[in-house]
Design a protein around this motif. Structure first.
Motif, PDB file in Angstrom:
ATOM      1  N   THR A 322      -5.642  -0.361 -48.880  1.00 21.65           N
ATOM      2  CA  THR A 322      -5.093  -1.709 -48.998  1.00 21.65           C
ATOM      3  C   THR A 322      -4.054  -1.947 -47.908  1.00 21.65           C
ATOM      4  O   THR A 322      -3.222  -1.078 -47.630  1.00 21.65           O
ATOM      5  CB  THR A 322      -4.442  -1.906 -50.375  1.00 21.65           C
ATOM      6  N   LEU A 323      -4.111  -3.125 -47.287  1.00 22.55           N
ATOM      7  CA  LEU A 323      -3.144  -3.446 -46.244  1.00 22.55           C
ATOM      8  C   LEU A 323      -1.779  -3.700 -46.872  1.00 22.55           C
ATOM      9  O   LEU A 323      -1.645  -4.486 -47.810  1.00 22.55           O
ATOM     10  CB  LEU A 323      -3.599  -4.680 -45.453  1.00 22.55           C
ATOM     11  N   ILE A 324      -0.809  -3.018 -46.346  1.00 22.34           N
ATOM     12  CA  ILE A 324       0.561  -3.170 -46.824  1.00 22.34           C
ATOM     13  C   ILE A 324       1.451  -3.545 -45.645  1.00 22.34           C
ATOM     14  O   ILE A 324       1.140  -3.241 -44.489  1.00 22.34           O
ATOM     15  CB  ILE A 324       1.088  -1.878 -47.485  1.00 22.34           C
ATOM     16  N   SER A 325       2.527  -4.228 -45.944  1.00 23.39           N
ATOM     17  CA  SER A 325       3.477  -4.662 -44.911  1.00 23.39           C
ATOM     18  C   SER A 325       4.609  -3.655 -44.821  1.00 23.39           C
ATOM     19  O   SER A 325       5.198  -3.266 -45.832  1.00 23.39           O
ATOM     20  CB  SER A 325       4.035  -6.047 -45.235  1.00 23.39           C
ATOM     21  N   LYS A 326       4.919  -3.263 -43.594  1.00 21.65           N
ATOM     22  CA  LYS A 326       6.027  -2.342 -43.348  1.00 21.65           C
ATOM     23  C   LYS A 326       6.954  -2.950 -42.308  1.00 21.65           C
ATOM     24  O   LYS A 326       6.499  -3.585 -41.353  1.00 21.65           O
ATOM     25  CB  LYS A 326       5.504  -0.997 -42.850  1.00 21.65           C
ATOM     26  N   PRO A 327       8.251  -2.772 -42.495  1.00 22.30           N
ATOM     27  CA  PRO A 327       9.186  -3.355 -41.524  1.00 22.30           C
ATOM     28  C   PRO A 327       9.121  -2.632 -40.189  1.00 22.30           C
ATOM     29  O   PRO A 327       8.882  -1.421 -40.122  1.00 22.30           O
ATOM     30  CB  PRO A 327      10.553  -3.177 -42.193  1.00 22.30           C
ATOM     31  N   ILE A 328       9.309  -3.384 -39.122  1.00 21.06           N
ATOM     32  CA  ILE A 328       9.352  -2.802 -37.781  1.00 21.06           C
ATOM     33  C   ILE A 328      10.668  -2.047 -37.633  1.00 21.06           C
ATOM     34  O   ILE A 328      11.742  -2.597 -37.902  1.00 21.06           O
ATOM     35  CB  ILE A 328       9.215  -3.898 -36.713  1.00 21.06           C
ATOM     36  N   ALA A 329      10.572  -0.807 -37.206  1.00 19.83           N
ATOM     37  CA  ALA A 329      11.762   0.041 -37.149  1.00 19.83           C
ATOM     38  C   ALA A 329      12.766  -0.462 -36.129  1.00 19.83           C
ATOM     39  O   ALA A 329      13.970  -0.495 -36.388  1.00 19.83           O
ATOM     40  CB  ALA A 329      11.354   1.479 -36.842  1.00 19.83           C
ATOM     41  N   LYS A 330      12.296  -0.899 -34.957  1.00 25.36           N
ATOM     42  CA  LYS A 330      13.202  -1.325 -33.898  1.00 25.36           C
ATOM     43  C   LYS A 330      12.678  -2.608 -33.275  1.00 25.36           C
ATOM     44  O   LYS A 330      11.525  -2.670 -32.839  1.00 25.36           O
ATOM     45  CB  LYS A 330      13.317  -0.228 -32.832  1.00 25.36           C
ATOM     46  N   VAL A 331      13.517  -3.625 -33.237  1.00 26.97           N
ATOM     47  CA  VAL A 331      13.147  -4.920 -32.672  1.00 26.97           C
ATOM     48  C   VAL A 331      13.542  -4.919 -31.197  1.00 26.97           C
ATOM     49  O   VAL A 331      14.734  -4.895 -30.862  1.00 26.97           O
ATOM     50  CB  VAL A 331      13.829  -6.078 -33.427  1.00 26.97           C
ATOM     51  N   THR A 332      12.550  -4.964 -30.322  1.00 27.87           N
ATOM     52  CA  THR A 332      12.776  -4.934 -28.878  1.00 27.87           C
ATOM     53  C   THR A 332      12.462  -6.301 -28.277  1.00 27.87           C
ATOM     54  O   THR A 332      12.061  -7.238 -28.966  1.00 27.87           O
ATOM     55  CB  THR A 332      11.920  -3.847 -28.228  1.00 27.87           C
ATOM     56  N   LYS A 333      12.617  -6.381 -26.950  1.00 29.65           N
ATOM     57  CA  LYS A 333      12.337  -7.632 -26.260  1.00 29.65           C
ATOM     58  C   LYS A 333      10.854  -7.986 -26.357  1.00 29.65           C
ATOM     59  O   LYS A 333      10.487  -9.163 -26.468  1.00 29.65           O
ATOM     60  CB  LYS A 333      12.771  -7.523 -24.800  1.00 29.65           C
ATOM     61  N   GLU A 334       9.986  -6.982 -26.328  1.00 28.23           N
ATOM     62  CA  GLU A 334       8.554  -7.245 -26.458  1.00 28.23           C
ATOM     63  C   GLU A 334       8.227  -7.797 -27.857  1.00 28.23           C
ATOM     64  O   GLU A 334       7.383  -8.697 -28.006  1.00 28.23           O
ATOM     65  CB  GLU A 334       7.774  -5.947 -26.208  1.00 28.23           C
ATOM     66  N   VAL A 335       8.899  -7.291 -28.875  1.00 27.45           N
ATOM     67  CA  VAL A 335       8.661  -7.774 -30.237  1.00 27.45           C
ATOM     68  C   VAL A 335       9.105  -9.230 -30.377  1.00 27.45           C
ATOM     69  O   VAL A 335       8.385 -10.054 -30.956  1.00 27.45           O
ATOM     70  CB  VAL A 335       9.389  -6.870 -31.253  1.00 27.45           C
ATOM     71  N   THR A 336      10.267  -9.556 -29.849  1.00 25.65           N
ATOM     72  CA  THR A 336      10.737 -10.941 -29.943  1.00 25.65           C
ATOM     73  C   THR A 336       9.879 -11.886 -29.105  1.00 25.65           C
ATOM     74  O   THR A 336       9.693 -13.049 -29.481  1.00 25.65           O
ATOM     75  CB  THR A 336      12.200 -11.023 -29.481  1.00 25.65           C
ATOM     76  N   ARG A 337       9.360 -11.391 -27.975  1.00 32.23           N
ATOM     77  CA  ARG A 337       8.477 -12.239 -27.158  1.00 32.23           C
ATOM     78  C   ARG A 337       7.211 -12.590 -27.919  1.00 32.23           C
ATOM     79  O   ARG A 337       6.767 -13.741 -27.935  1.00 32.23           O
ATOM     80  CB  ARG A 337       8.133 -11.523 -25.851  1.00 32.23           C
TER      81      ARG A 337
END
Length: 431
Positions: A322-337
């Motif tokens: 089953t697909l589960i949601s997990k938080p992103i460990a580190k928010v980088t510039k690529e993630v915000t882009r």
């Protein structure tokens, strides 16, 4: 005859034997029951027992009082204190019966019944008015009513300001350091002599920060010359975005339970290691039509920094895979882009009102290192699409008060989230 009304003997009215008293021509024996004119104790011809009419009358009065839900009437004047207005009203009433230096007979009694006062109180008002008229020529209904009662405890302002900030953090500390009771401090707060104050830490502003804030504000003023710059831009084409960490639960909750109810038993790791998730929120200024109806509330959306992964094993909450949601460990510039291009921009295009206004939209963000700027190469490829033109602008540094999300929107979301008590991330995202 009613003895309660006529019982007022004088020395010349009392005569006869030891127990015989003559009042207004009537003789009574106080050792026997009183006999009324109509015959209170009557013995009938057949030899029946005596009937006590006085007891019967008392029983009837008690029954009538219970039927009308009214107690016995006591003609007693309550002890009252007259203020200046009350004294003036009594004097105006007495002046209606005024003749020369005197008042008509029965005026004092009429004032007693009208204002429910004692004769001494009414007479003192009239006598005081006559004395003041002879001395000053006009009546001043002064009173010492405001001086009655316990004297107020006053504390000099200097005694409070001399205390350190840590010495007046609560009512108990203030009362102890000022050598007064806590109830006195409470009354001072109620009167407004002292008040509670919350001191929050403000962001440090350097001279460069102040200059940047001034330039930002001047850039939002409409007009091409200083003498024409009198209005601000309405900012309908601004979208504020910002990130916020939300905790799944807080360390301590306060709530109310029933008398025999037990509190919820919660367990978890340390507060600093509890589950938390980062979101990006986007909102704009609401818009209203001529009738005052809101046709665009300005809420673009809230976007979590999460990834979808398949469950590696089966549990009571889900099946394997089953697909589960997990938080992103580190928010980088690529993630915000990717968040900005793939989620925020499409949401703005879908919800932006089509009312013929400008489609040049300014996306305002802070100066976090993970944020991209307008010069970003990938952003330059997508910032103009479907008639929209998106421009990224950075607000002045150390100025969270220039973003509506930091001003109070995130605090409201956090408060609503704490009322739901989500236990899992999926429940949190579906709120």
């Amino acid at each position: 005859m009613d003895l309660n009304e006529d019982w007022s003997p004088s020395d010349d009215e009392i005569h006869g034997g030891e127990n015989d008293v003559n009042i207004r021509g009537h003789s009574f024996d106080l050792n026997q029951l009183p006999v009324e004119e109509a015959g209170a104790n009557v013995h009938n011809a057949s030899g029946n027992q005596h009937i006590n009419d006085s007891a019967t009358n008392q029983e009837e009065q008690r029954t009538n009082a219970q039927a009308t839900n009214q107690g016995p009437t006591h003609h007693r004047h309550q002890q009252v204190r007259l203020n200046s207005e009350d004294k003036f009203n009594v004097l105006i009433f007495l002046l209606k019966y005024h003749e020369g230096d005197y008042i008509k007979r029965g005026a004092i009694k009429a004032a007693m019944e009208h204002f429910n006062l004692k004769r001494k109180c009414v007479s003192s008002v009239w006598n005081e008015a006559k004395k003041q008229k002879q001395a000053l020529g006009k009546y001043k209904p002064c009173t010492n009513y405001h001086l009655a009662g316990r004297k107020r405890i006053t504390v000099p302002v200097g005694d409070i300001t001399k205390l350190g900030i840590g010495e007046r953090s609560c009512i108990r500390d203030v009362a102890t350091n000022l050598n007064i009771s806590k109830s006195t401090v409470g009354r001072m707060i109620k009167r407004g002599d002292i008040k509670a104050h919350t001191n929050a830490i403000k962001p440090p502003l350097t001279e460069a920060n102040k200059l940047a804030r001034l330039k930002w504000i001047l850039g939002l003023i409409m007009g091409s010359s200083p003498w024409k710059m009198s209005r601000y831009f309405p900012m309908y084409d601004f979208v504020h975005i910002d990130e916020k960490w939300f905790k799944l639960t807080k360390k301590s909750h306060r709530y109310y339970i029933a008398k025999n109810e037990k509190g919820v038993h919660r367990t978890g790791s340390a507060n600093s290691h509890g589950p938390k998730f980062k979101f990006t929120a986007a909102c704009a200024k609401p818009r209203y039509n001529d009738q005052g109806e809101c046709y665009f509330d300005g809420r673009i959306g809230i976007f979590p920094f999460t990834t979808q992964e398949a469950a590696k094993r089966k549990s009571k909450n889900r099946e394997k895979g089953t697909l589960i949601s997990k938080p992103i460990a580190k928010v980088t510039k690529e993630v915000t882009r990717r968040m900005l291009i793939d989620q925020i921009v499409p949401a703005i295009k879908a919800k932006w009102p089509n009312d013929g206004t400008s489609r040049t939209i300014y996306i305002q963000q802070d100066n976090a290192r993970a944020h991209i700027t307008q010069d970003d190469p990938e952003w330059q490829e997508v910032h103009m699409q479907d008639g929209f033109s998106f421009i990224l602008v950075q607000q002045p540094p150390n100025s969270p008060d220039l973003n509506i999300l930091d001003l109070g929107f995130f605090k409201s979301i956090q408060s609503l989230q704490e009322k739901k008590w989500p236990q899992m991330l999926m429940t949190y995202l579906s709120m």
